[in-house]
Design a protein around this motif. Structure first.
Motif, mmCIF file in Angstrom:
data_model
loop_
_atom_site.group_PDB
_atom_site.id
_atom_site.type_symbol
_atom_site.label_atom_id
_atom_site.label_comp_id
_atom_site.label_asym_id
_atom_site.label_seq_id
_atom_site.Cartn_x
_atom_site.Cartn_y
_atom_site.Cartn_z
ATOM 1 N N ASN A 280 0.823 -1.219 0.000
ATOM 2 C CA ASN A 280 0.000 0.000 0.000
ATOM 3 C C ASN A 280 0.857 1.269 0.000
ATOM 4 O O ASN A 280 0.542 2.227 -0.694
ATOM 5 C CB ASN A 280 -0.925 0.045 1.230
ATOM 6 N N ILE A 281 1.934 1.253 0.786
ATOM 7 C CA ILE A 281 2.786 2.454 0.825
ATOM 8 C C ILE A 281 3.382 2.708 -0.557
ATOM 9 O O ILE A 281 3.432 3.847 -1.018
ATOM 10 C CB ILE A 281 3.959 2.305 1.813
ATOM 11 N N THR A 282 3.847 1.639 -1.217
ATOM 12 C CA THR A 282 4.470 1.867 -2.530
ATOM 13 C C THR A 282 3.438 2.436 -3.503
ATOM 14 O O THR A 282 3.759 3.278 -4.328
ATOM 15 C CB THR A 282 5.105 0.580 -3.106
ATOM 16 N N LYS A 283 2.193 1.988 -3.348
ATOM 17 C CA LYS A 283 1.135 2.523 -4.220
ATOM 18 C C LYS A 283 0.897 3.997 -3.941
ATOM 19 O O LYS A 283 0.746 4.806 -4.859
ATOM 20 C CB LYS A 283 -0.167 1.732 -4.025
ATOM 21 N N LYS A 284 0.815 4.335 -2.653
ATOM 22 C CA LYS A 284 0.602 5.739 -2.274
ATOM 23 C C LYS A 284 1.726 6.626 -2.798
ATOM 24 O O LYS A 284 1.494 7.727 -3.289
ATOM 25 C CB LYS A 284 0.582 5.871 -0.743
ATOM 26 N N LEU A 285 2.961 6.122 -2.646
ATOM 27 C CA LEU A 285 4.121 6.903 -3.097
ATOM 28 C C LEU A 285 4.047 7.162 -4.596
ATOM 29 O O LEU A 285 4.291 8.268 -5.066
ATOM 30 C CB LEU A 285 5.422 6.150 -2.773
ATOM 31 N N ARG A 286 3.677 6.111 -5.342
ATOM 32 C CA ARG A 286 3.655 6.263 -6.803
ATOM 33 C C ARG A 286 2.487 7.106 -7.276
ATOM 34 O O ARG A 286 2.577 7.774 -8.307
ATOM 35 C CB ARG A 286 3.650 4.879 -7.464
ATOM 36 N N LYS A 287 1.427 7.086 -6.479
ATOM 37 C CA LYS A 287 0.287 7.932 -6.816
ATOM 38 C C LYS A 287 0.649 9.410 -6.590
ATOM 39 O O LYS A 287 0.364 10.277 -7.416
ATOM 40 C CB LYS A 287 -0.908 7.541 -5.946
ATOM 41 N N ALA A 288 1.332 9.662 -5.465
ATOM 42 C CA ALA A 288 1.698 11.047 -5.135
ATOM 43 C C ALA A 288 2.830 11.566 -6.020
ATOM 44 O O ALA A 288 2.906 12.751 -6.318
ATOM 45 C CB ALA A 288 2.098 11.131 -3.665
ATOM 46 N N MET A 289 3.741 10.654 -6.413
ATOM 47 C CA MET A 289 4.903 11.046 -7.230
ATOM 48 C C MET A 289 5.114 9.996 -8.319
ATOM 49 O O MET A 289 5.873 9.043 -8.128
ATOM 50 C CB MET A 289 6.161 11.119 -6.343
ATOM 51 N N PRO A 290 4.444 10.162 -9.461
ATOM 52 C CA PRO A 290 4.476 9.116 -10.486
ATOM 53 C C PRO A 290 5.891 8.753 -10.953
ATOM 54 O O PRO A 290 6.118 7.629 -11.387
ATOM 55 C CB PRO A 290 3.674 9.730 -11.630
ATOM 56 N N ASN A 291 6.850 9.688 -10.839
ATOM 57 C CA ASN A 291 8.210 9.377 -11.303
ATOM 58 C C ASN A 291 9.123 8.863 -10.216
ATOM 59 O O ASN A 291 10.332 8.777 -10.411
ATOM 60 C CB ASN A 291 8.845 10.619 -11.915
ATOM 61 N N ILE A 292 8.579 8.522 -9.062
ATOM 62 C CA ILE A 292 9.460 8.159 -7.945
ATOM 63 C C ILE A 292 10.196 6.841 -8.202
ATOM 64 O O ILE A 292 9.629 5.896 -8.752
ATOM 65 C CB ILE A 292 8.678 8.102 -6.609
ATOM 66 N N ALA A 293 11.466 6.824 -7.816
ATOM 67 C CA ALA A 293 12.236 5.574 -7.826
ATOM 68 C C ALA A 293 12.208 5.025 -6.410
ATOM 69 O O ALA A 293 12.472 5.749 -5.448
ATOM 70 C CB ALA A 293 13.669 5.846 -8.244
ATOM 71 N N ILE A 294 11.845 3.745 -6.289
ATOM 72 C CA ILE A 294 11.829 3.129 -4.955
ATOM 73 C C ILE A 294 12.881 2.027 -4.931
ATOM 74 O O ILE A 294 12.896 1.160 -5.809
ATOM 75 C CB ILE A 294 10.435 2.565 -4.603
ATOM 76 N N THR A 295 13.762 2.096 -3.944
ATOM 77 C CA THR A 295 14.772 1.047 -3.785
ATOM 78 C C THR A 295 14.533 0.366 -2.436
ATOM 79 O O THR A 295 13.824 0.903 -1.587
ATOM 80 C CB THR A 295 16.197 1.630 -3.851
ATOM 81 N N THR A 296 15.115 -0.815 -2.274
ATOM 82 C CA THR A 296 14.792 -1.575 -1.056
ATOM 83 C C THR A 296 15.953 -2.440 -0.585
ATOM 84 O O THR A 296 16.964 -2.575 -1.279
ATOM 85 C CB THR A 296 13.539 -2.443 -1.304
ATOM 86 N N ASP A 297 15.788 -3.012 0.609
ATOM 87 C CA ASP A 297 16.697 -4.044 1.142
ATOM 88 C C ASP A 297 15.874 -5.311 1.367
ATOM 89 O O ASP A 297 14.739 -5.223 1.848
ATOM 90 C CB ASP A 297 17.244 -3.655 2.522
ATOM 91 N N ILE A 298 16.469 -6.455 1.059
ATOM 92 C CA ILE A 298 15.787 -7.740 1.275
ATOM 93 C C ILE A 298 16.767 -8.713 1.932
ATOM 94 O O ILE A 298 17.937 -8.747 1.563
ATOM 95 C CB ILE A 298 15.345 -8.383 -0.071
ATOM 96 N N ILE A 299 16.255 -9.493 2.869
ATOM 97 C CA ILE A 299 17.079 -10.534 3.486
ATOM 98 C C ILE A 299 16.590 -11.898 3.004
ATOM 99 O O ILE A 299 15.401 -12.205 3.119
ATOM 100 C CB ILE A 299 17.021 -10.467 5.027
ATOM 101 N N ALA A 300 17.498 -12.699 2.475
ATOM 102 C CA ALA A 300 17.152 -14.052 2.026
ATOM 103 C C ALA A 300 17.588 -15.065 3.070
ATOM 104 O O ALA A 300 18.690 -14.968 3.611
ATOM 105 C CB ALA A 300 17.848 -14.351 0.700
ATOM 106 N N GLY A 301 16.711 -16.020 3.361
ATOM 107 C CA GLY A 301 17.091 -17.124 4.245
ATOM 108 C C GLY A 301 17.085 -16.775 5.718
ATOM 109 O O GLY A 301 17.918 -17.268 6.490
#
Ligand code: SAH
Ligand code: SF4
Ligand code: F3S
Length: 433
Positions: A280-301
């Protein structure tokens, strides 16, 4: 006396090294850029994963030969490893002459000077949860971008994470000090500032929350671009999203760690949100700023992660389409809650899952960069391109390196570039007037 500082870990450590520079210079100790000139080498270290610690320990070992040739050379460790391992560092390697924790940097000049009088090991890792290094203005070492610490410490205790143990309790810097520092930075010619904290969204000083701080920073005339790291999905409020969208200087770029796409794992990680909330947050961000770049961290295992749970992370990454993802294989950290779990996964599984995430993200990032072709972007020109001296390189507001034909006179300027190609993770373009 010449001091050389080598920095590892996150931007907080980069900022702390700049703080340490300032502390040392204020008592006329000189900081040198060439390790060969050093009388003292300081390693500012990171404990976030075992690999980060092993790397620094390896580097310190490498420098032992230098110590043999230069009898009086001193080696010190500061930062998160200093805080975590304390005196043990000297037991692990007796060539380490001093260890100073993250709240004791003001003591560094005294400790270093004493070292040359009496030759015994020095260690000060006292925790001071109130230390915010008030009235110390760091010496910013970047050319165009300056990091500004707005808060220190972390109270979140994500179950895998060592940071709350190395950095201590959360504390915010005075709003007026932050505004002063940024104003000065801007006057010195830095156009781009990055506000720093382990969880900037919980910034709070008197009645100023993070959204209000952003509003105030946006009003500082002398700067042109604002970024901030790191945000926590549980604390990134609608108000912050709105201020981001309304503030012309706040860049269309957000780093937001997802960590996992499975609700049970997120709960075990003590992250305080669900996969649906994150989506939902990523959707809100993209709605408010259509050109936004979103980067993330992920932990595997993560301990106990099943194939199905891993698949949910994979699927959510695919669905959200991050511009970039920093992917890590889970690394147990002694003292954290997760290290006590009994369902740790074998190394091969963690590695295989990590590999899958890397491959997935490579494809997504490639696609995200190709999508930029045809767009006109504002580029802050930083340097001559590494590949050709007839090309300049800089960053877009959404944090993509962009290269275009041009000359050196453009360095330090903002230009408009039309994107014509994406080669690997670099955008290519041409200047437009
Ligand atoms: N404060 C930041 C994260 C700082 S650590 C935040 O909350 O977003 C940077 C990243 O390292 C984390 O987001 C996490 O993905 C990773 N990390 C932290 N501890 C780890 C561990 N024990 N094993 C593997 N990755 C870890
Ligand atoms: Fe670590 Fe979580 Fe704090 Fe980030 S928010 S520093 S991951 S405990
Ligand atoms: Fe590493 Fe410490 Fe930063 S553990 S990630 S240097 S806060």
């Amino acid at each position: 006396m010449n001091i050389y500082i080598e920095t590892y870990g996150c931007q907080m450590n980069v900022a702390d090294s700049e703080l340490v520079r300032s502390i040392l210079k204020s008592v006329k100790l000189s900081v040198v850029e060439d390790i060969a000139d050093a009388d003292v080498i300081i390693f500012n270290t990171c404990s976030v994963r075992q690999h980060a610690e092993d790397r620094v320990l390896g580097r310190i070992n490498n420098e032992m030969s230098r110590k043999r040739n230069k009898k009086n050379l001193k080696i010190g460790v500061i930062g998160c490893m200093a805080q975590r391992l304390d005196k043990k560092l000297n037991e692990m390697n007796s060539n380490i002459d001093f260890v100073v924790g993250v709240d004791q940097y003001k003591k560094l000049p005294e400790i270093i000077t004493d070292l040359f009088d009496e030759d015994d090991f020095k260690c000060n890792t006292l925790v001071d949860d109130k230390e915010i290094y008030k009235d110390i203005y760091p010496i910013h070492t970047g050319k165009f971008n300056a990091f500004v610490t707005i808060m220190r410490g972390c109270n979140n205790f994500c179950s895998y994470c060592i940071v709350p143990y190395t950095r201590g309790r959360e504390r915010s810097r005075l709003t007026a000090d932050i505004i002063n520092e940024i104003t000065k930075i801007g006057e010195k010619g830095f156009n781009d500032v990055t506000l720093l904290g382990q969880n900037v969204n919980s910034y709070n000083y008197k009645n100023v929350n993070f959204a209000e701080l952003l509003r105030r920073v946006n009003k500082i005339d002398s700067i042109k671009r604002i970024r901030f790291v790191t945000s926590h999905p549980k604390d990134l409020s609608d108000e912050v999203i709105q201020v981001m969208a309304e503030s012309e200087k706040v860049c269309e770029h957000l780093h937001l760690a997802m960590q996992s796409g499975d609700d049970e794992i997120l709960a075990k990680m003590n992250r305080g949100y669900t996969s649906q909330h994150f989506l939902n947050i990523t959707k809100k961000l993209r709605k408010a700023m259509p050109n936004i770049a979103i980067t993330t961290d992920i932990i595997a295992g993560f301990p106990g992660e099943t194939d199905e749970q891993f698949q949910k992370t994979y699927d959510l990454m695919k669905k959200i389409q991050f511009d970039y993802a920093f992917t890590f294989k889970y690394s147990p950290r002694t003292g954290t809650k997760a290290a006590e779990f009994i369902d740790h996964l074998p190394e091969e599984i963690r590695l295989a899952r990590l590999q899958k995430l890397i491959e997935l993200q490579q494809d997504i990032t490639t696609l995200k960069y190709k999508e930029q072709i045809g767009k006109i972007k504002e580029i802050y020109v930083e340097q001559v391109s590494k590949k050709s001296d007839k090309e300049m390189a800089g960053k877009s507001r959404d944090f993509k390196i962009t290269v275009f034909p041009g000359d050196r006179s453009l360095i330090g300027k903002f230009v408009k570039v039309k994107i014509t190609d994406a080669v690997g993770w670099t955008l290519k373009g041409e200047l437009i007037n």
